[in-house]
Design a protein around this motif. Sequence first.
Motif, PDB file in Angstrom:
ATOM      1  N   PHE A  14       0.832  -1.200   0.000  1.00  0.00           N
ATOM      2  CA  PHE A  14       0.000   0.000   0.000  1.00  0.00           C
ATOM      3  C   PHE A  14       0.866   1.249   0.000  1.00  0.00           C
ATOM      4  CE2 PHE A  14      -2.594  -3.340   1.865  1.00  0.00           C
ATOM      5  CZ  PHE A  14      -3.715  -3.285   1.058  1.00  0.00           C
ATOM      6  N   SER A  15       1.944   1.228   0.752  1.00  0.00           N
ATOM      7  CA  SER A  15       2.880   2.357   0.769  1.00  0.00           C
ATOM      8  C   SER A  15       3.645   2.459  -0.545  1.00  0.00           C
ATOM      9  CB  SER A  15       3.870   2.220   1.923  1.00  0.00           C
ATOM     10  OG  SER A  15       3.194   2.284   3.159  1.00  0.00           O
ATOM     11  N   MET A  16       4.116   1.318  -1.028  1.00  0.00           N
ATOM     12  CA  MET A  16       4.887   1.338  -2.274  1.00  0.00           C
ATOM     13  C   MET A  16       4.060   1.906  -3.423  1.00  0.00           C
ATOM     14  SD  MET A  16       7.301  -2.069  -2.518  1.00  0.00           S
ATOM     15  CE  MET A  16       5.950  -3.185  -2.803  1.00  0.00           C
ATOM     16  N   ILE A  17       2.830   1.446  -3.580  1.00  0.00           N
ATOM     17  CA  ILE A  17       2.005   1.853  -4.715  1.00  0.00           C
ATOM     18  C   ILE A  17       1.352   3.212  -4.480  1.00  0.00           C
ATOM     19  CG2 ILE A  17      -0.006   1.257  -6.122  1.00  0.00           C
ATOM     20  CD1 ILE A  17       0.681  -1.738  -5.440  1.00  0.00           C
ATOM     21  N   GLY A  18       0.670   3.357  -3.379  1.00  0.00           N
ATOM     22  CA  GLY A  18      -0.137   4.550  -3.161  1.00  0.00           C
ATOM     23  C   GLY A  18       0.618   5.768  -2.676  1.00  0.00           C
ATOM     24  N   ASP A  19       1.693   5.566  -1.922  1.00  0.00           N
ATOM     25  CA  ASP A  19       2.437   6.695  -1.362  1.00  0.00           C
ATOM     26  C   ASP A  19       3.715   7.004  -2.135  1.00  0.00           C
ATOM     27  OD1 ASP A  19       0.509   6.826   0.663  1.00  0.00           O
ATOM     28  OD2 ASP A  19       1.663   5.510   1.982  1.00  0.00           O
ATOM     29  N   GLU A  20       4.512   5.972  -2.407  1.00  0.00           N
ATOM     30  CA  GLU A  20       5.789   6.187  -3.090  1.00  0.00           C
ATOM     31  C   GLU A  20       5.622   6.223  -4.604  1.00  0.00           C
ATOM     32  OE1 GLU A  20       8.959   3.581  -1.655  1.00  0.00           O
ATOM     33  OE2 GLU A  20       7.780   3.301   0.170  1.00  0.00           O
ATOM     34  N   TRP A  21       4.583   5.593  -5.106  1.00  0.00           N
ATOM     35  CA  TRP A  21       4.302   5.432  -6.525  1.00  0.00           C
ATOM     36  C   TRP A  21       5.246   4.403  -7.142  1.00  0.00           C
ATOM     37  CZ3 TRP A  21       4.238  11.313  -7.908  1.00  0.00           C
ATOM     38  CH2 TRP A  21       3.176  11.935  -7.243  1.00  0.00           C
ATOM     39  N   ALA A  37       2.633   5.288 -11.870  1.00  0.00           N
ATOM     40  CA  ALA A  37       1.294   4.840 -11.482  1.00  0.00           C
ATOM     41  C   ALA A  37       1.181   4.825  -9.965  1.00  0.00           C
ATOM     42  CB  ALA A  37       1.012   3.448 -12.041  1.00  0.00           C
ATOM     43  N   SER A  38      -0.030   5.100  -9.503  1.00  0.00           N
ATOM     44  CA  SER A  38      -0.292   5.016  -8.069  1.00  0.00           C
ATOM     45  C   SER A  38      -1.543   4.193  -7.785  1.00  0.00           C
ATOM     46  CB  SER A  38      -0.432   6.417  -7.464  1.00  0.00           C
ATOM     47  OG  SER A  38      -1.534   7.094  -8.044  1.00  0.00           O
ATOM     48  N   TRP A  39      -2.013   3.488  -8.799  1.00  0.00           N
ATOM     49  CA  TRP A  39      -3.123   2.542  -8.652  1.00  0.00           C
ATOM     50  C   TRP A  39      -2.592   1.169  -8.992  1.00  0.00           C
ATOM     51  CZ3 TRP A  39      -8.189   4.588 -11.347  1.00  0.00           C
ATOM     52  CH2 TRP A  39      -8.571   5.793 -10.758  1.00  0.00           C
ATOM     53  N   GLY A  40      -2.909   0.200  -8.177  1.00  0.00           N
ATOM     54  CA  GLY A  40      -2.490  -1.168  -8.451  1.00  0.00           C
ATOM     55  C   GLY A  40      -2.731  -2.033  -7.238  1.00  0.00           C
ATOM     56  N   GLY A  41      -2.389  -3.282  -7.374  1.00  0.00           N
ATOM     57  CA  GLY A  41      -2.575  -4.204  -6.272  1.00  0.00           C
ATOM     58  C   GLY A  41      -1.618  -5.380  -6.369  1.00  0.00           C
ATOM     59  N   VAL A  42      -1.488  -6.077  -5.256  1.00  0.00           N
ATOM     60  CA  VAL A  42      -0.645  -7.261  -5.152  1.00  0.00           C
ATOM     61  C   VAL A  42      -1.472  -8.318  -4.439  1.00  0.00           C
ATOM     62  CG1 VAL A  42       1.478  -8.212  -4.177  1.00  0.00           C
ATOM     63  CG2 VAL A  42       1.445  -5.854  -5.006  1.00  0.00           C
ATOM     64  N   GLY A  43      -1.413  -9.555  -4.925  1.00  0.00           N
ATOM     65  CA  GLY A  43      -2.181 -10.611  -4.277  1.00  0.00           C
ATOM     66  C   GLY A  43      -1.885 -11.972  -4.865  1.00  0.00           C
ATOM     67  N   VAL A  51       0.394  -9.146  -9.629  1.00  0.00           N
ATOM     68  CA  VAL A  51       0.135  -7.716  -9.509  1.00  0.00           C
ATOM     69  C   VAL A  51      -1.026  -7.391 -10.431  1.00  0.00           C
ATOM     70  CG1 VAL A  51       2.519  -7.073  -8.939  1.00  0.00           C
ATOM     71  CG2 VAL A  51       1.751  -7.015 -11.313  1.00  0.00           C
ATOM     72  N   THR A  52      -1.744  -6.351 -10.078  1.00  0.00           N
ATOM     73  CA  THR A  52      -2.769  -5.800 -10.949  1.00  0.00           C
ATOM     74  C   THR A  52      -2.409  -4.350 -11.190  1.00  0.00           C
ATOM     75  OG1 THR A  52      -4.420  -7.252  -9.940  1.00  0.00           O
ATOM     76  CG2 THR A  52      -5.242  -5.398 -11.234  1.00  0.00           C
ATOM     77  N   VAL A  53      -2.353  -3.960 -12.465  1.00  0.00           N
ATOM     78  CA  VAL A  53      -2.061  -2.571 -12.816  1.00  0.00           C
ATOM     79  C   VAL A  53      -3.153  -2.058 -13.743  1.00  0.00           C
ATOM     80  CG1 VAL A  53       0.436  -2.792 -12.474  1.00  0.00           C
ATOM     81  CG2 VAL A  53      -0.533  -3.154 -14.754  1.00  0.00           C
ATOM     82  N   TYR A  54      -3.280  -0.745 -13.765  1.00  0.00           N
ATOM     83  CA  TYR A  54      -4.334  -0.080 -14.526  1.00  0.00           C
ATOM     84  C   TYR A  54      -3.685   0.974 -15.414  1.00  0.00           C
ATOM     85  CZ  TYR A  54      -6.905  -2.238 -10.743  1.00  0.00           C
ATOM     86  OH  TYR A  54      -7.398  -3.158  -9.846  1.00  0.00           O
ATOM     87  N   ILE A  55      -4.005   0.942 -16.712  1.00  0.00           N
ATOM     88  CA  ILE A  55      -3.393   1.875 -17.653  1.00  0.00           C
ATOM     89  C   ILE A  55      -4.487   2.459 -18.548  1.00  0.00           C
ATOM     90  CG2 ILE A  55      -1.690   2.173 -19.489  1.00  0.00           C
ATOM     91  CD1 ILE A  55      -0.184  -0.250 -18.387  1.00  0.00           C
ATOM     92  N   THR A  72       7.705  -4.552 -16.017  1.00  0.00           N
ATOM     93  CA  THR A  72       8.202  -4.474 -14.645  1.00  0.00           C
ATOM     94  C   THR A  72       7.469  -3.402 -13.868  1.00  0.00           C
ATOM     95  OG1 THR A  72       9.941  -2.874 -15.155  1.00  0.00           O
ATOM     96  CG2 THR A  72      10.554  -5.213 -15.206  1.00  0.00           C
ATOM     97  N   ILE A  73       7.490  -3.601 -12.571  1.00  0.00           N
ATOM     98  CA  ILE A  73       7.112  -2.596 -11.598  1.00  0.00           C
ATOM     99  C   ILE A  73       8.405  -2.212 -10.886  1.00  0.00           C
ATOM    100  CG2 ILE A  73       5.829  -2.146  -9.467  1.00  0.00           C
ATOM    101  CD1 ILE A  73       4.041  -2.643 -11.948  1.00  0.00           C
ATOM    102  N   SER A  74       8.755  -0.940 -10.919  1.00  0.00           N
ATOM    103  CA  SER A  74       9.933  -0.442 -10.212  1.00  0.00           C
ATOM    104  C   SER A  74       9.484   0.545  -9.151  1.00  0.00           C
ATOM    105  CB  SER A  74      10.900   0.269 -11.166  1.00  0.00           C
ATOM    106  OG  SER A  74      11.437  -0.608 -12.124  1.00  0.00           O
ATOM    107  N   VAL A  75       9.913   0.325  -7.928  1.00  0.00           N
ATOM    108  CA  VAL A  75       9.632   1.241  -6.823  1.00  0.00           C
ATOM    109  C   VAL A  75      10.960   1.903  -6.467  1.00  0.00           C
ATOM    110  CG1 VAL A  75       8.767   1.469  -4.469  1.00  0.00           C
ATOM    111  CG2 VAL A  75       7.749  -0.227  -6.022  1.00  0.00           C
ATOM    112  N   LEU A  76      11.009   3.217  -6.643  1.00  0.00           N
ATOM    113  CA  LEU A  76      12.263   3.940  -6.450  1.00  0.00           C
ATOM    114  C   LEU A  76      12.472   4.414  -5.022  1.00  0.00           C
ATOM    115  CD1 LEU A  76      12.304   6.173  -9.655  1.00  0.00           C
ATOM    116  CD2 LEU A  76      13.035   3.806  -9.386  1.00  0.00           C
ATOM    117  N   GLY A  77      11.410   4.588  -4.292  1.00  0.00           N
ATOM    118  CA  GLY A  77      11.532   5.119  -2.939  1.00  0.00           C
ATOM    119  C   GLY A  77      11.174   6.593  -2.906  1.00  0.00           C
ATOM    120  N   SER A  78      11.189   7.150  -1.731  1.00  0.00           N
ATOM    121  CA  SER A  78      10.646   8.493  -1.511  1.00  0.00           C
ATOM    122  C   SER A  78      11.509   9.624  -2.065  1.00  0.00           C
ATOM    123  CB  SER A  78      10.407   8.710  -0.020  1.00  0.00           C
ATOM    124  OG  SER A  78      11.619   8.547   0.685  1.00  0.00           O
TER     125      SER A  78
END
Length: 165
Positions: A14-21, A37-43, A51-55, A72-78
Motif C-alpha cells: 500500500f505504501s509502495m504503490i499509493g504513497d511512493e508510486w 502509477a499510483s493505482w495497483g494491487g498485489v495478491g 500484480v494488478t495494474v491499470y493503464i 516491470t514494476i519499479s519502486v524507487l523510494g521516496s
Amino acid sequence: MREINVKELQRNPFSMIGDEWMLISALKDGEMNTMTASWGGVGVLWGKNVVTVYIRPQRYTKEFVDAGELFTISVLGSGYRKELGYLGSVSGRDENKIAKSGLHPLELDGTAAFEEAEVVLVCRKCYADWLKPENMLNPEDDSKWYPQKDYHAVYIAEIVKAYVK
C-alpha cells in the motif's frame, strides 16, 4: 540488485504503490517506455503471486505493455518524487522522457527497469480487460475518475521474479 523470493519482500504494498508510486515499464521493438502509477494491487490469483495494474488507453506505455509478455514494476523510494512526477506527466511519444528524467534504464530478465529502484517486480501478463462503466457499482466513482470516459485497461500479471537493492 539481488533476487529474492517475492514472499520475502518486506515492503508494504500500500505504501509502495499509493504513497511512493511505481513505474510500469516495458520494451517494444528494443525501445523502453515507462509511466508513473499510483493505482495497483498485489495478491494471489490462480495459485500465482500477481500484480494488478491499470493503464488508461491514451498512455503510450500501454502500447509497450501490450506488445510483449513481460513488464516491470519499479519502486524507487521516496527520494524520487520529482522524477516520478515528470515521468507521469510527459509522454514518451513527444520526447525521450527517460533520458530527461536522469534515471538509468536497466535491462533485466528480458524487460526494462531502473538502476535506482529499491524494488523491481518482473511480471508476466496473465489477463487483460477493460474497466466497464456498466460494471461500476458506485456512480460517483465513474463521474469522479472518468469524466472523459477513458476507462483503464486492467492487467493481471504473475510476479515471476522479485529484486531488491
